[in-house]
Design a protein around this motif. Sequence first.
Motif, mmCIF file in Angstrom:
data_model
loop_
_atom_site.group_PDB
_atom_site.id
_atom_site.type_symbol
_atom_site.label_atom_id
_atom_site.label_comp_id
_atom_site.label_asym_id
_atom_site.label_seq_id
_atom_site.Cartn_x
_atom_site.Cartn_y
_atom_site.Cartn_z
ATOM 1 N N ALA A 17 -5.123 34.946 34.528
ATOM 2 C CA ALA A 17 -4.323 35.185 35.735
ATOM 3 C C ALA A 17 -5.156 35.837 36.826
ATOM 4 O O ALA A 17 -5.018 35.519 38.017
ATOM 5 C CB ALA A 17 -3.117 36.062 35.396
ATOM 6 N N ALA A 18 -6.055 36.761 36.422
ATOM 7 C CA ALA A 18 -6.921 37.428 37.396
ATOM 8 C C ALA A 18 -7.871 36.440 38.061
ATOM 9 O O ALA A 18 -8.112 36.513 39.283
ATOM 10 C CB ALA A 18 -7.721 38.531 36.700
ATOM 11 N N ILE A 19 -8.393 35.531 37.261
ATOM 12 C CA ILE A 19 -9.312 34.521 37.806
ATOM 13 C C ILE A 19 -8.592 33.654 38.838
ATOM 14 O O ILE A 19 -9.131 33.354 39.909
ATOM 15 C CB ILE A 19 -9.904 33.665 36.668
ATOM 16 N N THR A 20 -7.368 33.282 38.540
ATOM 17 C CA THR A 20 -6.568 32.493 39.477
ATOM 18 C C THR A 20 -6.268 33.292 40.740
ATOM 19 O O THR A 20 -6.338 32.762 41.865
ATOM 20 C CB THR A 20 -5.238 32.069 38.814
ATOM 21 N N SER A 21 -5.941 34.585 40.559
ATOM 22 C CA SER A 21 -5.551 35.425 41.692
ATOM 23 C C SER A 21 -6.734 35.844 42.566
ATOM 24 O O SER A 21 -6.668 35.762 43.798
ATOM 25 C CB SER A 21 -4.844 36.681 41.167
ATOM 26 N N VAL A 22 -7.803 36.280 41.941
ATOM 27 C CA VAL A 22 -8.941 36.848 42.679
ATOM 28 C C VAL A 22 -9.996 35.799 43.003
ATOM 29 O O VAL A 22 -10.674 35.870 44.035
ATOM 30 C CB VAL A 22 -9.582 38.009 41.870
ATOM 31 N N GLY A 23 -10.118 34.789 42.133
ATOM 32 C CA GLY A 23 -11.151 33.769 42.310
ATOM 33 C C GLY A 23 -12.360 34.113 41.469
ATOM 34 O O GLY A 23 -12.877 35.233 41.557
ATOM 35 N N LYS A 24 -12.820 33.179 40.658
ATOM 36 C CA LYS A 24 -13.884 33.503 39.713
ATOM 37 C C LYS A 24 -15.193 33.901 40.386
ATOM 38 O O LYS A 24 -15.943 34.722 39.874
ATOM 39 C CB LYS A 24 -14.102 32.358 38.723
#
Length: 361
Positions: free
Chosen positions: A217-224
Amino acid sequence: MNAIARRLVVGSAVITLALTMAACGKAGDDKSSSDSTDKTIGLLLPDTVTARYEKFDRPLITNKIKELCSDCTVDYDNAAGDAAKQAQQVSSMIAKGVKVLILDAQDAVGIKSSVQAAVDKGIKVVAYDRLAQGPVSAYVSYDNEKVGELQGQALLDAMGASATPQSKIVMINGDDADPNAAEFKAGAHKILDGKVTVAYEQSGLWKDTVANQKVQAAITSVGKANIKGVYSANDTMAGGIATALKANSMSVPLTGQDADLTAIQRILLGTQSSTVYKAAKPEAENTAQIAVDLLQGKDFKSLADTTKKSGSGNDVPSKLLEAVSVTKANIKDTVVADGTYTAGQICTSDFAAACTEAGIK
């Protein structure tokens, strides 16, 4: 029947009753004496997911108790991550008549009434690793805020030049029901705040699957491309996070805690940058010694040389140990040197080359 005869009969009856009562009293006294000499110590651990509990804590505590008290019995159970189940286990220990209870609380707040019930029955409660609320007699753990500081500093060190106030990191904290989780979090924030930006922060509940979902979810929200590091409060969650990072072709610093074998192997491969080693032996053996001292009515304050205020406001005599940060550079000098793992356990075929590079043989 004349008066003298009546007195003789009544007198004989009184004597008979007195002897009967004395005999009953003696039988009761024998039972009481037997109960008072019972030497059962209860041990309740919180879950089977965290590798250390069954592998290290349980056998170390049990063996040390038997070493100190050969005729002591250890009655063991594990909550398997279920707070309600652990409350039932405390009730069972009370019913069995244990004299001392070593308790690693699954829910340090929710277990308060169970602790009180045990104490009301004369049972001494030793809080192990996590400080349960209620009138516990002693607490043994590591300095948990310092553990969080070690984690935070290890993350900054691994980030190197990327550790700037603009750099974004993800924080996956432990279970809110565990008071240690709040202290790890506070210690980590003390080091990280102002040095990097915490762009996403959630609880992983000490579960690898939950931590994996949170990082996805963090990757989706913040961007990898924007995530420069990940703080994981322990190694179990770090395993799930490492899987998520690999699935997204990401290679960023990742912390942990507990020095699990799989975490040590991830550190060797570079998929985890650090862990925190809290040696199980001194924690377990200090706890066993305090439990036996309480059982035998001895003073344990020389071991519990500080105090810690619990969430319920109790000032608890405590033993707080010092942890150490572990990276690839000091695996050999920490978990291998202490005998926690042998080189053979760590350096299986998939990790042989990395072990050679790290000087582990």
